[in-house]
Design an enzyme around this catalytic site. Sequence first.
Site, PDB file in Angstrom:
ATOM      1  N   HIS A  89      -3.017  38.869  38.960  1.00 12.95           N
ATOM      2  CA  HIS A  89      -2.993  39.497  37.893  1.00 12.95           C
ATOM      3  C   HIS A  89      -4.841  38.898  37.177  1.00 12.95           C
ATOM      4  O   HIS A  89      -6.108  38.135  37.932  1.00 12.95           O
ATOM      5  CB  HIS A  89      -2.406  37.303  37.848  1.00 12.95           C
ATOM      6  CG  HIS A  89      -2.385  37.109  35.861  1.00 12.95           C
ATOM      7  ND1 HIS A  89      -1.869  38.215  34.672  1.00 12.95           N
ATOM      8  CD2 HIS A  89      -2.731  36.199  35.653  1.00 12.95           C
ATOM      9  CE1 HIS A  89      -2.183  37.396  34.011  1.00 12.95           C
ATOM     10  NE2 HIS A  89      -2.847  36.531  34.354  1.00 12.95           N
ATOM     11  N   CYS A  97      -2.664  43.441  32.213  1.00 15.93           N
ATOM     12  CA  CYS A  97      -3.543  42.059  32.354  1.00 15.93           C
ATOM     13  C   CYS A  97      -5.040  42.690  31.818  1.00 15.93           C
ATOM     14  O   CYS A  97      -5.727  41.630  31.758  1.00 15.93           O
ATOM     15  CB  CYS A  97      -2.830  41.217  33.127  1.00 15.93           C
ATOM     16  SG  CYS A  97      -3.188  41.928  35.085  1.00 15.93           S
TER      17      CYS A  97
END
Length: 398
Positions: free
Chosen positions: A157, A83
Amino acid sequence: MSDWCTIESDPGVFTELCEQIGVSGVEFTEVYSLEEQSIEALKGRTFGLIFLFKWMKEEDTRSTLAPEESPVFFAKQVITNACATQAILSVLLNAEGVQLGPELSEFKAFTSDMDYEMRGLTISNSESVKKAHNSFQRMSSFEIVQDDSAEKEDAFHFISYIWNKGKLYELDGLKAGPILIGESSEEQWLSQIRPEIQRRMQACQAAPSADGKSEIRFNLMAIVEDQRLTLDKAILEARHYRHKVSIKLVSVGEDLELEDDLDDDDCPASVPAFEDLAEDAKLLQQALQEQSDKIAMLKSAKEQELQKREKWRMENARRRHDFVPFVLCAMKHLARKGKLTGAYARAHRAAEEAKAKAQEKKAEVAAAKKRGMLSALRAPLPEKNPHYFDGSSQARTR
Protein backbone atom coordinates in the site's frame (compact mmCIF):
# COMPACT_ATOMS: atom_id res chain seq x y z
CA MET A 1 -11.94 -7.26 -10.25
CA SER A 2 -10.44 -3.76 -10.55
CA ASP A 3 -9.86 -2.34 -14.03
CA TRP A 4 -6.88 -0.42 -12.62
CA CYS A 5 -3.64 -2.39 -12.89
CA THR A 6 -0.88 -2.66 -10.29
CA ILE A 7 2.15 -0.54 -11.19
CA GLU A 8 5.76 -0.76 -10.16
CA SER A 9 7.12 1.55 -7.48
CA ASP A 10 9.79 3.28 -9.53
CA PRO A 11 10.84 6.95 -9.92
CA GLY A 12 10.84 6.72 -13.72
CA VAL A 13 7.34 5.23 -13.77
CA PHE A 14 5.87 7.80 -11.40
CA THR A 15 7.55 10.74 -13.13
CA GLU A 16 6.20 9.74 -16.54
CA LEU A 17 2.76 9.08 -15.02
CA CYS A 18 2.66 12.68 -13.76
CA GLU A 19 3.77 14.01 -17.14
CA GLN A 20 1.03 12.04 -18.92
CA ILE A 21 -1.58 13.64 -16.65
CA GLY A 22 -0.19 17.06 -17.59
CA VAL A 23 1.96 17.88 -14.56
CA SER A 24 5.33 19.49 -15.29
CA GLY A 25 8.35 20.55 -13.28
CA VAL A 26 8.47 17.58 -10.87
CA GLU A 27 10.24 14.25 -10.63
CA PHE A 28 10.60 11.41 -8.15
CA THR A 29 13.73 10.38 -6.31
CA GLU A 30 14.26 7.38 -4.05
CA VAL A 31 15.21 8.00 -0.43
CA TYR A 32 17.56 5.20 0.60
CA SER A 33 18.09 6.22 4.20
CA LEU A 34 16.33 8.08 7.00
CA GLU A 35 19.64 9.34 8.34
CA GLU A 36 19.79 13.09 8.90
CA GLN A 37 22.29 13.54 6.08
CA SER A 38 19.88 12.01 3.53
CA ILE A 39 16.99 14.09 4.81
CA GLU A 40 19.07 17.29 4.74
CA ALA A 41 19.75 16.75 1.03
CA LEU A 42 16.01 16.91 0.33
CA LYS A 43 15.26 20.11 2.24
CA GLY A 44 14.10 23.11 0.27
CA ARG A 45 13.01 21.19 -2.82
CA THR A 46 10.56 18.50 -1.68
CA PHE A 47 6.80 18.69 -2.23
CA GLY A 48 5.94 15.50 -0.36
CA LEU A 49 6.86 11.89 0.42
CA ILE A 50 5.36 8.63 -0.90
CA PHE A 51 5.80 5.57 1.32
CA LEU A 52 5.23 1.96 0.24
CA PHE A 53 4.86 -0.80 2.82
CA LYS A 54 3.28 -4.22 3.31
CA TRP A 55 -0.38 -3.69 4.15
CA MET A 56 -1.78 -5.41 7.24
CA LYS A 57 -4.97 -4.99 9.19
CA GLU A 58 -4.29 -2.59 12.02
CA GLU A 59 -6.10 -0.88 14.82
CA ASP A 60 -5.27 2.77 14.29
CA THR A 61 -6.64 4.85 17.15
CA ARG A 62 -5.48 8.16 15.70
CA SER A 63 -8.28 10.57 14.92
CA THR A 64 -8.95 11.79 11.38
CA LEU A 65 -10.10 15.21 10.21
CA ALA A 66 -13.58 15.74 8.82
CA PRO A 67 -13.93 17.64 5.50
CA GLU A 68 -15.11 20.81 7.21
CA GLU A 69 -12.05 20.95 9.50
CA SER A 70 -9.39 19.89 6.98
CA PRO A 71 -7.49 22.49 4.92
CA VAL A 72 -5.90 19.84 2.68
CA PHE A 73 -7.12 17.86 -0.31
CA PHE A 74 -7.99 14.28 0.65
CA ALA A 75 -9.87 11.55 -1.23
CA LYS A 76 -11.03 8.11 -0.13
CA GLN A 77 -9.66 5.22 -2.15
CA VAL A 78 -12.73 3.50 -3.61
CA ILE A 79 -10.99 1.22 -6.13
CA THR A 80 -8.25 -1.38 -5.72
CA ASN A 81 -4.76 -1.05 -7.23
CA ALA A 82 -5.05 2.75 -7.46
CA CYS A 83 -3.26 3.59 -4.19
CA ALA A 84 0.01 4.60 -5.92
CA THR A 85 -1.66 7.13 -8.20
CA GLN A 86 -3.91 8.34 -5.39
CA ALA A 87 -0.93 8.89 -3.06
CA ILE A 88 0.81 10.88 -5.81
CA LEU A 89 -2.29 13.02 -6.42
CA SER A 90 -2.54 13.66 -2.67
CA VAL A 91 0.87 15.32 -2.78
CA LEU A 92 0.46 17.19 -6.08
CA LEU A 93 -2.96 18.64 -5.25
CA ASN A 94 -1.68 19.99 -1.91
CA ALA A 95 1.69 21.31 -3.10
CA GLU A 96 2.48 24.96 -3.74
CA GLY A 97 4.43 25.86 -6.86
CA VAL A 98 3.61 22.72 -8.85
CA GLN A 99 2.43 23.22 -12.43
CA LEU A 100 -0.62 20.94 -12.39
CA GLY A 101 -1.64 21.49 -15.98
CA PRO A 102 -5.22 22.04 -17.21
CA GLU A 103 -6.51 18.53 -16.38
CA LEU A 104 -5.59 18.45 -12.67
CA SER A 105 -6.27 22.17 -12.18
CA GLU A 106 -9.83 21.63 -13.42
CA PHE A 107 -10.15 18.48 -11.30
CA LYS A 108 -9.01 20.33 -8.15
CA ALA A 109 -11.51 23.13 -8.70
CA PHE A 110 -14.34 20.72 -9.57
CA THR A 111 -13.86 18.60 -6.41
CA SER A 112 -13.17 21.42 -3.95
CA ASP A 113 -16.64 21.26 -2.37
CA MET A 114 -16.99 17.46 -2.47
CA ASP A 115 -16.68 15.08 0.48
CA TYR A 116 -13.87 12.52 0.65
CA GLU A 117 -15.93 9.69 -0.87
CA MET A 118 -17.08 11.73 -3.86
CA ARG A 119 -13.52 12.88 -4.55
CA GLY A 120 -12.42 9.23 -4.60
CA LEU A 121 -15.22 8.37 -7.02
CA THR A 122 -14.24 11.31 -9.23
CA ILE A 123 -10.66 10.03 -9.40
CA SER A 124 -11.91 6.54 -10.31
CA ASN A 125 -14.01 8.05 -13.13
CA SER A 126 -11.23 10.24 -14.53
CA GLU A 127 -10.36 8.73 -17.91
CA SER A 128 -7.12 10.69 -18.26
CA VAL A 129 -5.81 9.61 -14.83
CA LYS A 130 -6.89 6.02 -15.38
CA LYS A 131 -5.33 5.93 -18.87
CA ALA A 132 -2.00 7.25 -17.54
CA HIS A 133 -2.07 4.74 -14.69
CA ASN A 134 -2.92 1.75 -16.88
CA SER A 135 -0.33 2.70 -19.50
CA PHE A 136 2.16 0.88 -17.26
CA GLN A 137 0.23 -2.38 -17.32
CA ARG A 138 2.40 -5.39 -18.11
CA MET A 139 1.85 -6.56 -21.67
CA SER A 140 1.42 -10.28 -22.38
CA SER A 141 0.07 -12.32 -25.28
CA PHE A 142 -1.41 -14.73 -22.73
CA GLU A 143 -3.92 -14.18 -19.98
CA ILE A 144 -2.53 -15.68 -16.79
CA VAL A 145 -5.25 -17.16 -14.57
CA GLN A 146 -4.30 -17.46 -10.91
CA ASP A 147 -4.96 -20.76 -9.16
CA ASP A 148 -7.45 -20.18 -6.34
CA SER A 149 -5.58 -22.70 -4.20
CA ALA A 150 -2.24 -20.95 -4.71
CA GLU A 151 -0.72 -18.98 -1.87
CA LYS A 152 -1.87 -15.36 -1.96
CA GLU A 153 0.70 -12.68 -2.66
CA ASP A 154 1.40 -10.01 -0.07
CA ALA A 155 -0.55 -6.79 -0.48
CA PHE A 156 1.34 -3.50 -0.50
CA HIS A 157 0.00 0.00 0.00
CA PHE A 158 1.08 3.59 -0.73
CA ILE A 159 0.47 6.56 1.55
CA SER A 160 1.77 10.11 1.43
CA TYR A 161 3.18 12.66 3.87
CA ILE A 162 2.93 16.39 3.25
CA TRP A 163 3.57 19.74 4.90
CA ASN A 164 0.81 22.31 4.52
CA LYS A 165 0.57 25.72 6.18
CA GLY A 166 2.66 24.84 9.22
CA LYS A 167 1.31 21.34 9.82
CA LEU A 168 2.28 17.75 8.96
CA TYR A 169 -0.29 15.34 7.55
CA GLU A 170 -0.48 11.66 6.71
CA LEU A 171 -2.78 11.00 3.75
CA ASP A 172 -3.95 7.40 3.43
CA GLY A 173 -6.88 6.75 1.10
CA LEU A 174 -7.95 3.74 3.17
CA LYS A 175 -8.47 5.92 6.25
CA ALA A 176 -11.59 7.97 7.01
CA GLY A 177 -9.71 11.24 6.48
CA PRO A 178 -6.33 12.99 6.74
CA ILE A 179 -4.37 12.46 9.95
CA LEU A 180 -2.77 15.50 11.58
CA ILE A 181 0.69 14.45 12.81
CA GLY A 182 1.72 17.77 14.33
CA GLU A 183 2.99 21.26 13.70
CA SER A 184 6.26 22.06 11.95
CA SER A 185 8.09 24.68 9.95
CA GLU A 186 8.72 24.28 6.24
CA GLU A 187 12.45 23.94 6.97
CA GLN A 188 12.09 21.19 9.60
CA TRP A 189 9.15 19.06 8.48
CA LEU A 190 11.24 16.40 6.76
CA SER A 191 13.29 15.86 9.93
CA GLN A 192 10.15 15.75 12.06
CA ILE A 193 8.44 13.18 9.83
CA ARG A 194 11.28 10.67 10.29
CA PRO A 195 10.00 9.21 13.60
CA GLU A 196 6.55 8.63 12.08
CA ILE A 197 7.97 6.66 9.14
CA GLN A 198 10.28 4.74 11.48
CA ARG A 199 7.30 3.90 13.70
CA ARG A 200 5.42 2.41 10.77
CA MET A 201 8.48 0.44 9.66
CA GLN A 202 8.93 -0.98 13.15
CA ALA A 203 5.25 -1.97 13.30
CA CYS A 204 5.63 -3.90 10.02
CA GLN A 205 8.82 -5.57 11.23
CA ALA A 206 7.23 -6.60 14.53
CA ALA A 207 4.19 -8.20 12.87
CA PRO A 208 4.31 -12.03 12.53
CA SER A 209 5.04 -13.42 9.07
CA ALA A 210 4.53 -16.84 7.51
CA ASP A 211 8.26 -17.50 7.11
CA GLY A 212 9.23 -16.08 10.49
CA LYS A 213 11.38 -13.36 8.91
CA SER A 214 11.24 -9.67 9.74
CA GLU A 215 9.59 -7.50 7.08
CA ILE A 216 12.14 -5.37 5.23
CA ARG A 217 10.25 -4.48 2.04
CA PHE A 218 9.77 -0.72 2.17
CA ASN A 219 10.16 2.02 -0.36
CA LEU A 220 10.29 5.77 0.24
CA MET A 221 10.24 8.37 -2.53
CA ALA A 222 10.28 12.14 -2.52
CA ILE A 223 8.47 14.29 -5.07
CA VAL A 224 10.94 17.05 -5.86
CA GLU A 225 11.49 19.77 -8.43
CA ASP A 226 12.63 18.51 -11.83
CA GLN A 227 16.41 18.50 -11.44
CA ARG A 228 16.89 19.73 -14.99
CA LEU A 229 15.03 22.91 -14.05
CA THR A 230 17.01 23.24 -10.81
CA LEU A 231 20.29 22.96 -12.71
CA ASP A 232 19.12 25.37 -15.42
CA LYS A 233 18.42 27.99 -12.74
CA ALA A 234 21.84 27.44 -11.17
CA ILE A 235 23.58 27.66 -14.57
CA LEU A 236 21.76 30.90 -15.42
CA GLU A 237 22.75 32.40 -12.06
CA ALA A 238 26.43 31.45 -12.55
CA ARG A 239 26.45 32.81 -16.11
CA HIS A 240 25.03 36.17 -14.95
CA TYR A 241 27.59 36.29 -12.15
CA ARG A 242 30.40 35.58 -14.63
CA HIS A 243 29.01 38.16 -17.04
CA LYS A 244 29.07 40.90 -14.40
CA VAL A 245 32.57 39.96 -13.27
CA SER A 246 33.76 40.07 -16.90
CA ILE A 247 32.31 43.56 -17.40
CA LYS A 248 33.90 44.69 -14.15
CA LEU A 249 37.29 43.39 -15.35
CA VAL A 250 36.94 45.34 -18.59
CA SER A 251 36.04 48.46 -16.59
CA VAL A 252 39.26 48.20 -14.56
CA GLY A 253 41.37 47.97 -17.71
CA GLU A 254 41.59 44.24 -18.39
CA ASP A 255 41.52 43.08 -22.02
CA LEU A 256 38.79 40.46 -21.97
CA GLU A 257 36.25 39.00 -24.39
CA LEU A 258 32.77 38.51 -22.92
CA GLU A 259 31.62 34.86 -23.02
CA ASP A 260 27.95 35.49 -22.27
CA ASP A 261 25.43 37.67 -24.06
CA LEU A 262 22.79 38.19 -21.35
CA ASP A 263 20.00 40.63 -20.60
CA ASP A 264 20.50 42.21 -17.19
CA ASP A 265 16.72 42.28 -16.68
CA ASP A 266 16.80 38.46 -16.42
CA CYS A 267 19.52 38.47 -13.76
CA PRO A 268 18.54 36.50 -10.59
CA ALA A 269 18.33 38.56 -7.39
CA SER A 270 20.96 36.33 -5.76
CA VAL A 271 23.70 37.65 -8.09
CA PRO A 272 25.70 40.53 -6.52
CA ALA A 273 25.17 44.01 -7.94
CA PHE A 274 27.86 45.42 -10.21
CA GLU A 275 28.95 48.00 -7.61
CA ASP A 276 29.28 45.29 -4.92
CA LEU A 277 31.98 43.41 -6.84
CA ALA A 278 35.64 43.72 -5.90
CA GLU A 279 37.80 46.42 -7.50
CA ASP A 280 40.97 44.32 -7.47
CA ALA A 281 41.69 42.66 -10.84
CA LYS A 282 43.26 39.60 -9.18
CA LEU A 283 40.18 38.94 -7.06
CA LEU A 284 37.96 39.46 -10.06
CA GLN A 285 40.00 36.97 -12.12
CA GLN A 286 39.64 34.46 -9.30
CA ALA A 287 35.85 34.99 -9.19
CA LEU A 288 35.69 34.63 -12.97
CA GLN A 289 37.49 31.27 -12.83
CA GLU A 290 35.27 30.05 -9.97
CA GLN A 291 32.10 30.80 -11.92
CA SER A 292 33.47 29.19 -15.09
CA ASP A 293 34.34 26.02 -13.14
CA LYS A 294 30.92 26.06 -11.52
CA ILE A 295 29.18 26.35 -14.89
CA ALA A 296 31.19 23.41 -16.25
CA MET A 297 30.27 21.31 -13.19
CA LEU A 298 26.58 22.19 -13.45
CA LYS A 299 26.49 21.41 -17.18
CA SER A 300 28.05 18.01 -16.43
CA ALA A 301 25.34 17.39 -13.82
CA LYS A 302 22.69 18.44 -16.35
CA GLU A 303 24.07 15.93 -18.84
CA GLN A 304 23.79 13.20 -16.20
CA GLU A 305 20.16 14.19 -15.61
CA LEU A 306 19.46 13.94 -19.34
CA GLN A 307 21.04 10.48 -19.40
CA LYS A 308 18.91 9.47 -16.41
CA ARG A 309 15.77 10.60 -18.24
CA GLU A 310 16.78 8.61 -21.33
CA LYS A 311 17.35 5.54 -19.11
CA TRP A 312 13.87 5.99 -17.60
CA ARG A 313 12.39 6.26 -21.10
CA MET A 314 14.03 3.00 -22.21
CA GLU A 315 13.03 1.15 -19.02
CA ASN A 316 9.41 2.26 -19.36
CA ALA A 317 9.37 1.16 -23.00
CA ARG A 318 10.58 -2.29 -21.91
CA ARG A 319 7.92 -2.43 -19.21
CA ARG A 320 5.24 -1.92 -21.85
CA HIS A 321 6.73 -4.39 -24.35
CA ASP A 322 5.31 -7.88 -24.78
CA PHE A 323 8.31 -10.23 -24.62
CA VAL A 324 6.25 -13.43 -25.00
CA PRO A 325 6.74 -13.71 -28.81
CA PHE A 326 10.50 -13.29 -28.35
CA VAL A 327 10.59 -16.01 -25.65
CA LEU A 328 8.53 -18.39 -27.79
CA CYS A 329 10.85 -17.80 -30.73
CA ALA A 330 13.89 -18.50 -28.56
CA MET A 331 12.28 -21.71 -27.28
CA LYS A 332 11.61 -22.87 -30.85
CA HIS A 333 15.30 -22.36 -31.74
CA LEU A 334 16.38 -24.25 -28.60
CA ALA A 335 14.01 -27.11 -29.53
CA ARG A 336 15.42 -27.30 -33.07
CA LYS A 337 18.92 -27.59 -31.64
CA GLY A 338 17.84 -30.27 -29.17
CA LYS A 339 18.60 -28.14 -26.11
CA LEU A 340 15.09 -27.45 -24.85
CA THR A 341 14.49 -30.80 -23.12
CA GLY A 342 17.69 -30.54 -21.10
CA ALA A 343 17.00 -26.93 -20.15
CA TYR A 344 13.47 -27.84 -19.08
CA ALA A 345 14.74 -30.75 -16.97
CA ARG A 346 17.25 -28.53 -15.17
CA ALA A 347 14.66 -25.81 -14.55
CA HIS A 348 12.11 -28.36 -13.30
CA ARG A 349 14.67 -29.90 -10.95
CA ALA A 350 15.63 -26.46 -9.58
CA ALA A 351 11.95 -25.56 -9.08
CA GLU A 352 11.27 -28.81 -7.21
CA GLU A 353 14.31 -28.25 -4.99
CA ALA A 354 13.19 -24.70 -4.21
CA LYS A 355 9.67 -25.94 -3.43
CA ALA A 356 11.03 -28.64 -1.10
CA LYS A 357 13.19 -26.09 0.72
CA ALA A 358 10.23 -23.73 1.12
CA GLN A 359 8.08 -26.53 2.56
CA GLU A 360 10.90 -27.57 4.89
CA LYS A 361 11.31 -24.00 6.08
CA LYS A 362 7.56 -23.68 6.61
CA ALA A 363 7.53 -26.86 8.69
CA GLU A 364 10.47 -25.59 10.77
CA VAL A 365 8.66 -22.30 11.49
CA ALA A 366 5.47 -24.17 12.47
CA ALA A 367 7.42 -26.49 14.75
CA ALA A 368 9.23 -23.56 16.36
CA LYS A 369 5.92 -21.81 17.02
CA LYS A 370 4.49 -25.01 18.52
CA ARG A 371 7.51 -25.43 20.80
CA GLY A 372 7.18 -21.82 21.91
CA MET A 373 3.52 -22.28 22.75
CA LEU A 374 4.22 -25.46 24.73
CA SER A 375 7.04 -23.76 26.61
CA ALA A 376 4.75 -20.88 27.51
CA LEU A 377 2.10 -23.29 28.82
CA ARG A 378 4.60 -25.18 30.99
CA ALA A 379 6.34 -22.10 32.37
CA PRO A 380 5.43 -21.16 35.97
CA LEU A 381 3.41 -18.01 36.39
CA PRO A 382 5.44 -15.01 37.57
CA GLU A 383 4.86 -13.58 41.01
CA LYS A 384 2.60 -10.57 41.14
CA ASN A 385 4.88 -7.62 40.71
CA PRO A 386 3.90 -4.17 39.49
CA HIS A 387 7.26 -3.87 37.71
CA TYR A 388 7.23 -7.25 35.95
CA PHE A 389 8.73 -6.99 32.45
CA ASP A 390 7.25 -9.02 29.62
CA GLY A 391 10.44 -9.06 27.55
CA SER A 392 9.96 -5.64 26.01
CA SER A 393 11.18 -2.28 27.20
CA GLN A 394 7.73 -1.45 28.62
CA ALA A 395 6.76 -2.34 32.20
CA ARG A 396 3.35 -3.68 33.09
CA THR A 397 1.54 -1.41 35.48
CA ARG A 398 -1.68 -2.02 37.26
